[in-house]
Write a protein that holds these residues in place. Structure first.
Motif, PDB file in Angstrom:
ATOM      1  N   ARG A 164      12.674 -19.006  17.589  1.00 24.61           N
ATOM      2  CA  ARG A 164      11.802 -19.641  18.584  1.00 24.61           C
ATOM      3  C   ARG A 164      10.429 -18.994  18.487  1.00 24.61           C
ATOM      4  NH1 ARG A 164      14.604 -19.398  23.217  1.00 24.61           N
ATOM      5  NH2 ARG A 164      14.020 -17.249  23.592  1.00 24.61           N
ATOM      6  N   LEU A 165       9.413 -19.833  18.508  1.00 25.13           N
ATOM      7  CA  LEU A 165       8.029 -19.382  18.488  1.00 25.13           C
ATOM      8  C   LEU A 165       7.353 -19.889  19.749  1.00 25.13           C
ATOM      9  CD1 LEU A 165       5.622 -19.295  15.540  1.00 25.13           C
ATOM     10  CD2 LEU A 165       4.901 -20.495  17.594  1.00 25.13           C
ATOM     11  N   LEU A 166       6.618 -19.032  20.410  1.00 25.93           N
ATOM     12  CA  LEU A 166       5.814 -19.393  21.581  1.00 25.93           C
ATOM     13  C   LEU A 166       4.361 -19.053  21.287  1.00 25.93           C
ATOM     14  CD1 LEU A 166       7.848 -17.859  24.520  1.00 25.93           C
ATOM     15  CD2 LEU A 166       6.950 -20.171  24.530  1.00 25.93           C
ATOM     16  N   TYR A 167       3.458 -19.960  21.624  1.00 24.56           N
ATOM     17  CA  TYR A 167       2.039 -19.655  21.473  1.00 24.56           C
ATOM     18  C   TYR A 167       1.248 -20.373  22.546  1.00 24.56           C
ATOM     19  CZ  TYR A 167       0.771 -24.239  19.667  1.00 24.56           C
ATOM     20  OH  TYR A 167       0.536 -25.584  19.551  1.00 24.56           O
ATOM     21  N   LEU A 168       0.040 -19.922  22.758  1.00 21.25           N
ATOM     22  CA  LEU A 168      -0.899 -20.617  23.645  1.00 21.25           C
ATOM     23  C   LEU A 168      -2.184 -20.839  22.876  1.00 21.25           C
ATOM     24  CD1 LEU A 168      -3.339 -18.593  24.839  1.00 21.25           C
ATOM     25  CD2 LEU A 168      -1.410 -17.604  26.019  1.00 21.25           C
ATOM     26  N   SER A 169      -2.944 -21.813  23.327  1.00 24.78           N
ATOM     27  CA  SER A 169      -4.264 -22.068  22.738  1.00 24.78           C
ATOM     28  C   SER A 169      -5.102 -22.819  23.760  1.00 24.78           C
ATOM     29  CB  SER A 169      -4.157 -22.864  21.432  1.00 24.78           C
ATOM     30  OG  SER A 169      -3.633 -24.152  21.672  1.00 24.78           O
TER      31      SER A 169
ATOM     32  N   GLY B 127      -6.837 -27.076  30.649  1.00 22.65           N
ATOM     33  CA  GLY B 127      -7.536 -26.901  29.378  1.00 22.65           C
ATOM     34  C   GLY B 127      -6.817 -26.007  28.386  1.00 22.65           C
ATOM     35  N   MET B 128      -5.528 -25.767  28.644  1.00 21.95           N
ATOM     36  CA  MET B 128      -4.766 -24.875  27.776  1.00 21.95           C
ATOM     37  C   MET B 128      -3.466 -25.526  27.338  1.00 21.95           C
ATOM     38  SD  MET B 128      -5.216 -21.206  29.653  1.00 21.95           S
ATOM     39  CE  MET B 128      -4.777 -20.333  28.165  1.00 21.95           C
ATOM     40  N   PHE B 129      -2.996 -25.113  26.170  1.00 19.75           N
ATOM     41  CA  PHE B 129      -1.686 -25.510  25.658  1.00 19.75           C
ATOM     42  C   PHE B 129      -0.757 -24.305  25.699  1.00 19.75           C
ATOM     43  CE2 PHE B 129      -4.504 -28.410  23.269  1.00 19.75           C
ATOM     44  CZ  PHE B 129      -3.912 -29.627  23.576  1.00 19.75           C
ATOM     45  N   LEU B 130       0.505 -24.558  26.015  1.00 23.21           N
ATOM     46  CA  LEU B 130       1.573 -23.584  25.869  1.00 23.21           C
ATOM     47  C   LEU B 130       2.699 -24.332  25.181  1.00 23.21           C
ATOM     48  CD1 LEU B 130       2.836 -20.792  26.446  1.00 23.21           C
ATOM     49  CD2 LEU B 130       3.614 -21.719  28.646  1.00 23.21           C
TER      50      LEU B 130
END
Length: 143
Positions: free
Chosen positions: A5-10, A46-49
């Protein structure tokens, strides 16, 4: 299979539109079904998770492709780890727009995992991000 599993934000680029989000989802569906990837993409403030689940190499390749997308910037890897089983098994990818889910339940969920009343994954630990996404997933099953 080596499940990971990979988690990231941008951060979304200025001017990101609904058609952009639809395009992201359409391409994700095709690529993720092909590659055996499951997950969820949460967008708000304005963010992605996002979390991706699947074979380690396929998840890595998917993330590398995502990093090249000009519709977001300043991606931050939160977690990448081996898992025993998938959590988001029902979705090759699902977009959840938090702005469309402004209910008491979602506000309580934000407060449960974050010090901010707004969606701010930068203020959350990896575990908090994962549990937030898991509960959003559970709330939206069947929709």
């Amino acid at each position: 299979m080596r499940l990971h599993r990979l988690l990231y934000l941008s951060y979304a680029t200025d001017g990101l539109s609904y058609p952009d989000l639809r395009d992201i989802m359409a391409k994700s569906e095709v690529n993720n079904v092909r590659d055996g990837i499951t997950g969820i993409l949460c967008y708000g403030n304005g963010m992605f998770l996002q979390t991706l689940e699947g074979d380690r190499q396929k998840v890595s390749e998917t993330y590398a492709r995502i990093l090249k997308d000009p519709r977001h910037h300043s991606a931050e890897l939160i977690e990448f780890k081996a898992i025993e089983e998938r959590t988001f098994i029902n979705w090759s990818m699902r977009l959840v727009q938090l702005g469309e889910m402004d209910s008491d339940a979602v506000r309580r969920l934000r407060l449960k995992y974050s010090p901010a009343a707004t969606f701010l994954p930068t203020s959350m630990t990896a575990e908090q991000c994962f549990h937030f996404l898991k509960e959003i997933y559970q709330m939206t099953q069947g929709t």
